[in-house]
Design a protein around this motif. Structure first.
Motif, mmCIF file in Angstrom:
data_model
loop_
_atom_site.group_PDB
_atom_site.id
_atom_site.type_symbol
_atom_site.label_atom_id
_atom_site.label_comp_id
_atom_site.label_asym_id
_atom_site.label_seq_id
_atom_site.Cartn_x
_atom_site.Cartn_y
_atom_site.Cartn_z
ATOM 1 N N ALA A 12 0.837 -1.210 0.000
ATOM 2 C CA ALA A 12 0.000 0.000 0.000
ATOM 3 C C ALA A 12 0.864 1.250 0.000
ATOM 4 O O ALA A 12 0.804 2.079 0.899
ATOM 5 C CB ALA A 12 -0.947 -0.016 1.197
ATOM 6 N N GLY A 13 1.712 1.357 -1.040
ATOM 7 C CA GLY A 13 2.449 2.599 -1.239
ATOM 8 C C GLY A 13 1.574 3.549 -2.028
ATOM 9 O O GLY A 13 0.344 3.566 -1.869
ATOM 10 N N VAL A 14 2.202 4.327 -2.923
ATOM 11 C CA VAL A 14 1.451 5.326 -3.697
ATOM 12 C C VAL A 14 0.290 4.661 -4.447
ATOM 13 O O VAL A 14 -0.857 5.109 -4.395
ATOM 14 C CB VAL A 14 2.409 6.019 -4.706
ATOM 15 C CG1 VAL A 14 1.651 6.937 -5.639
ATOM 16 C CG2 VAL A 14 3.498 6.782 -3.964
ATOM 17 N N ILE A 15 0.589 3.548 -5.134
ATOM 18 C CA ILE A 15 -0.421 2.936 -6.005
ATOM 19 C C ILE A 15 -1.414 2.071 -5.220
ATOM 20 O O ILE A 15 -2.625 2.163 -5.424
ATOM 21 C CB ILE A 15 0.287 2.112 -7.104
ATOM 22 C CG1 ILE A 15 1.041 3.064 -8.029
ATOM 23 C CG2 ILE A 15 -0.689 1.246 -7.889
ATOM 24 C CD1 ILE A 15 0.191 4.171 -8.640
ATOM 25 N N GLY A 16 -0.893 1.244 -4.290
ATOM 26 C CA GLY A 16 -1.791 0.383 -3.506
ATOM 27 C C GLY A 16 -2.795 1.211 -2.715
ATOM 28 O O GLY A 16 -3.988 0.878 -2.646
ATOM 29 N N HIS A 33 -2.391 -5.604 3.224
ATOM 30 C CA HIS A 33 -1.162 -6.053 3.890
ATOM 31 C C HIS A 33 0.018 -5.289 3.315
ATOM 32 O O HIS A 33 0.198 -5.252 2.084
ATOM 33 C CB HIS A 33 -0.946 -7.549 3.707
ATOM 34 C CG HIS A 33 0.411 -7.966 4.170
ATOM 35 N ND1 HIS A 33 0.811 -7.860 5.496
ATOM 36 C CD2 HIS A 33 1.492 -8.441 3.500
ATOM 37 C CE1 HIS A 33 2.054 -8.267 5.613
ATOM 38 N NE2 HIS A 33 2.499 -8.617 4.421
ATOM 39 N N PRO A 35 4.133 -4.537 4.987
ATOM 40 C CA PRO A 35 4.972 -4.663 6.183
ATOM 41 C C PRO A 35 5.481 -3.326 6.719
ATOM 42 O O PRO A 35 5.965 -3.259 7.854
ATOM 43 C CB PRO A 35 6.152 -5.528 5.708
ATOM 44 C CG PRO A 35 6.172 -5.399 4.220
ATOM 45 C CD PRO A 35 4.779 -5.107 3.791
ATOM 46 N N GLN A 36 5.388 -2.261 5.948
ATOM 47 C CA GLN A 36 5.900 -0.951 6.361
ATOM 48 C C GLN A 36 5.016 -0.358 7.457
ATOM 49 O O GLN A 36 3.808 -0.195 7.241
ATOM 50 C CB GLN A 36 5.839 -0.023 5.153
ATOM 51 C CG GLN A 36 7.155 0.483 4.702
ATOM 52 C CD GLN A 36 7.427 1.850 5.315
ATOM 53 O OE1 GLN A 36 6.589 2.399 6.038
ATOM 54 N NE2 GLN A 36 8.595 2.365 5.050
ATOM 55 N N ARG A 42 -0.282 6.421 5.779
ATOM 56 C CA ARG A 42 -0.263 6.992 4.429
ATOM 57 C C ARG A 42 -1.525 6.606 3.658
ATOM 58 O O ARG A 42 -2.107 7.412 2.934
ATOM 59 C CB ARG A 42 0.977 6.508 3.675
ATOM 60 C CG ARG A 42 2.277 7.181 4.152
ATOM 61 C CD ARG A 42 3.382 6.925 3.146
ATOM 62 N NE ARG A 42 3.307 5.560 2.638
ATOM 63 C CZ ARG A 42 4.245 4.631 2.808
ATOM 64 N NH1 ARG A 42 5.349 4.921 3.470
ATOM 65 N NH2 ARG A 42 4.090 3.426 2.302
ATOM 66 N N ALA A 88 3.334 -4.290 -4.993
ATOM 67 C CA ALA A 88 4.641 -4.254 -4.319
ATOM 68 C C ALA A 88 5.647 -3.559 -5.232
ATOM 69 O O ALA A 88 5.352 -3.295 -6.408
ATOM 70 C CB ALA A 88 5.063 -5.682 -4.007
ATOM 71 N N GLU A 90 8.572 -2.599 -7.860
ATOM 72 C CA GLU A 90 8.728 -3.153 -9.217
ATOM 73 C C GLU A 90 9.976 -4.041 -9.325
ATOM 74 O O GLU A 90 10.945 -3.689 -10.006
ATOM 75 C CB GLU A 90 8.781 -1.964 -10.202
ATOM 76 C CG GLU A 90 8.726 -2.319 -11.669
ATOM 77 C CD GLU A 90 7.334 -2.660 -12.167
ATOM 78 O OE1 GLU A 90 6.451 -2.966 -11.357
ATOM 79 O OE2 GLU A 90 7.139 -2.620 -13.393
ATOM 80 N N LEU A 94 10.485 -10.408 -6.408
ATOM 81 C CA LEU A 94 9.583 -10.137 -5.270
ATOM 82 C C LEU A 94 8.129 -10.360 -5.695
ATOM 83 O O LEU A 94 7.350 -11.031 -5.008
ATOM 84 C CB LEU A 94 9.786 -8.688 -4.795
ATOM 85 C CG LEU A 94 8.779 -8.186 -3.755
ATOM 86 C CD1 LEU A 94 8.917 -8.957 -2.442
ATOM 87 C CD2 LEU A 94 8.950 -6.685 -3.501
ATOM 88 N N SER A 115 -0.242 -4.467 -10.442
ATOM 89 C CA SER A 115 -0.159 -3.086 -10.937
ATOM 90 C C SER A 115 1.138 -2.820 -11.689
ATOM 91 O O SER A 115 1.417 -1.669 -12.020
ATOM 92 C CB SER A 115 -0.238 -2.095 -9.767
ATOM 93 O OG SER A 115 -1.485 -2.131 -9.164
ATOM 94 N N SER A 117 4.227 -1.766 -13.768
ATOM 95 C CA SER A 117 4.265 -0.741 -14.817
ATOM 96 C C SER A 117 4.767 -1.305 -16.133
ATOM 97 O O SER A 117 4.606 -0.674 -17.177
ATOM 98 C CB SER A 117 5.193 0.396 -14.404
ATOM 99 O OG SER A 117 4.735 0.991 -13.240
ATOM 100 N N HIS A 138 -2.780 -2.327 -14.925
ATOM 101 C CA HIS A 138 -1.807 -1.238 -14.719
ATOM 102 C C HIS A 138 -2.521 0.120 -14.652
ATOM 103 O O HIS A 138 -3.077 0.569 -15.667
ATOM 104 C CB HIS A 138 -0.786 -1.257 -15.879
ATOM 105 C CG HIS A 138 0.156 -0.102 -15.849
ATOM 106 N ND1 HIS A 138 0.504 0.621 -16.973
ATOM 107 C CD2 HIS A 138 0.827 0.466 -14.822
ATOM 108 C CE1 HIS A 138 1.344 1.583 -16.636
ATOM 109 N NE2 HIS A 138 1.549 1.514 -15.337
#
Ligand SMILES: NC(=O)c1ccc[n+]([C@@H]2O[C@H](COP(=O)([O-])OP(=O)(O)OC[C@H]3O[C@@H](n4cnc5c(N)ncnc54)[C@H](O)[C@@H]3O)[C@@H](O)[C@H]2O)c1
Length: 495
Positions: A12-16, A33, A35-36, A42, A88, A90, A94, A115, A117, A138
């Motif tokens: 769940a960064g910018v895109i998640g 989910h 881990p950060q 955010r 997650a 790119e 991973l 997602s 790119s 995407h």
């Protein structure tokens, strides 16, 4: 798609976080989910931005929101999910490992999208037990506003998964673009990367600053791209002879070494410093939050302007609004037809943040909006749709009497019941009652007179025989109901 009820977001960064917000705004519960430790804060900030943007994007009713739930493990996140979006970083290894795990723990019928790119779906799905349900979806940042999502299947993807994902994304107000040939970078990022390389060279070679490069786009080609893209724009640049003349005139220039194409400037420390420093000066101290809000407001302004043109992303927005109204007009198309001998419950919604006054309560003018939406729900129940409006006409509100009973606060849910007091071929005299959806308390009433107006003459006219028949039938079905206490009231002049 009706079988999708719960979503999961992995990463769940910018895109998640953007996906999670789009899912929540469309009523889906989302398990996340990441881990950060900072990810939840955010993601909630992104959801707040998305809510703000949604309030501005459309007046269509917002239905029930979904809920965000952060969980400690991937297995827990996907366990009950019908649709899973992986976001997650790119890195192919991973992502392959995560997708294998998702596949093991997700229900058999769940769809799984990445997602990525530009990584190839055939490689990403290689280690999965059930690769048929995997595809690339995407998106573009901010995911909660930009409609484009590129769909790309790998060799093992079942075409039915592409169709199902297409329908699901479209139901969220998006424009799915099926990339039929599996290719690194898909379509959009190939174009964006070519431009990005050239932009870096221009700054590297001291031709222009970052801000001048941006000006070269946003005052010119960028405005055209927003609705015509590249090919339609150049067709017009070719004049009456169109694309053929354009190619004859500018084709030879393509062979001139104007661009550096595959060359990439070395990202040395000095060059990175130069880019970052110029970018800081361009932002002139504006915070990330302020810039995100400016970006969102400008995107909304463009999409709303294009909606008025019924063109490009404006067409997508108009279709999405139709769906939001249809969703809010409960009972229309419901599996069991409503009991027409009782007041009809056809419209529901949530008090939007922009609808409240300084006391945090629904402000006066918005009651009329909610009752207007309820009248639309009724006329649509009676058979007035876009085709009917264009060929026959529609019901116009001639008179309204509002009575306020109790207040309702921001984001609280409500529904409206509607009783026909009288009706004939030309008019509907109705009584709406707004209720709090949790407490069922009555909040306000609106008595209205609707007149049928002909689309061509603009004059009061009889509804079509089919619509008139439904008005009369509903009037007769409800004839035995007691008259509501507030019906027929007017403000009394003090003697
Ligand atoms: N940023 C963009 O504009 C953009 C646009 C479209 C697609 N994408 C793609 O979306 C994906 C995510 O990009 P982003 O920009 O959001 O990156 P990001 O760095 O903002 O977010 C990635 C998130 O993944 C989390 N993560 C790391 N390992 C994980 C794991 N094992 N399990 C679950 N979560 C994990 C990180 O903590 C982080 O929060 C990438 O594949 C990227 O190519 C990015």
């Amino acid at each position: 798609m009706s079988s999708i009820r719960r979503c999961a977001v992995i990463g769940a960064g910018v895109i998640g976080a953007g996906w999670a917000a789009r899912f929540v705004l469309n009523g889906f519960d989302v398990s996340i989910h990441d881990p950060q430790p900072e990810a939840e804060r955010r993601a909630r900030a992104t959801l707040a931005n998305a809510m703000r943007a949604r309030e501005r994007l459309t007046l269509a009713p917002i239905g029930k929101l979904g809920e965000l739930c952060f969980v400690a493990t991937l297995a827990e996140a996907v366990r009950d999910a019908d649709f899973i979006q992986e976001n997650a970083p790119e890195r192919e290894e991973l992502k392959r490992a995560l997708l294998r795990d998702i596949d093991v723990h997700a229900p058999a019928a769940a769809l799984i999208a990445s997602s990525t790119s530009g990584l190839l779906p055939s490689r990403l799905q290689a280690g999965m037990e059930h690769p048929g349900r995997f595809l690339v979806g995407h998106p573009f940042n901010p995911v909660y506003l930009l409609p484009l999502v590129e769909l790309c299947g790998g060799r093992a993807t079942d075409p039915a998964s592409i169709d199902a994902a297409h329908d699901f994304y479209a139901s969220l107000g998006m424009h799915p673009l099926h990339v039929r040939k599996e290719i690194d970078g898909f379509v959009a990022d190939r174009l964006l990367e070519a431009l990005w390389r050239e932009a870096l060279w221009l700054v590297h070679d001291e031709v222009a600053t970052v801000s001048e490069v941006d000006d070269a786009i946003r005052y010119g080609a960028g405005l055209r791209w927003a609705f015509m893209g590249t090919f339609l724009t150049y067709r017009l640049a070719g004049g009456e002879a169109g694309m053929r003349h354009f190619l004859a005139q500018f084709g030879p220039a393509l062979k001139l070494p104007w661009t550096k194409l595959m060359d990439v400037p070395e990202l040395t420390e000095d060059f990175i410093e130069k880019l970052a420093d110029q970018s800081d000066r361009q932002a002139a101290g504006a915070s990330l939050e302020a810039l995100e809000q400016k970006r969102d407001d400008c995107l909304i302004a463009i999409m709303q302007a294009l909606r008025a043109q019924d063109f490009a992303s404006g067409k997508t927005l108009a279709a999405y609004e139709e769906k939001l109204f249809a969703d809010a007009h409960r009972g229309n198309g419901a599996a069991t037809p409503p009991d027409t001998s009782q007041p009809l419950r056809l419209h529901e919604g949530v008090v939007r943040t922009e609808w409240i006054d300084y006391n945090n309560h629904l402000t006066e003018s918005r009651y009329l909006q909610a009752f207007g939406d309820a009248s639309d729900a009724l006329t649509s129940f009676l058979g007035v749709d876009a085709a009917y409006r264009a060929s026959n006409g529609s019901f116009y509100t001639a008179e309204t009497h509002l009575i306020h009973l109790r207040e309702i606060a921001c984001l609280e849910p409500f529904f409206v019941t509607t009783q026909i007091l009288h009706g004939d071929e030309k008019r509907i005299h109705l009584f709406h009652l707004m209720h709090h959806a949790r407490t069922q308390e009555p909040l306000a009433s609106a008595e209205q007179m609707l007149l049928h107006v002909d689309a061509k003459t603009g004059r009061v006219s009889a509804a079509s025989p089919e619509v008139a028949k439904r008005v009369l039938a509903l009037r007769d079905d409800q004839a035995g109901l007691p008259a509501p206490a507030q019906a027929g009231r007017a403000i009394q002049k003090r003697k």
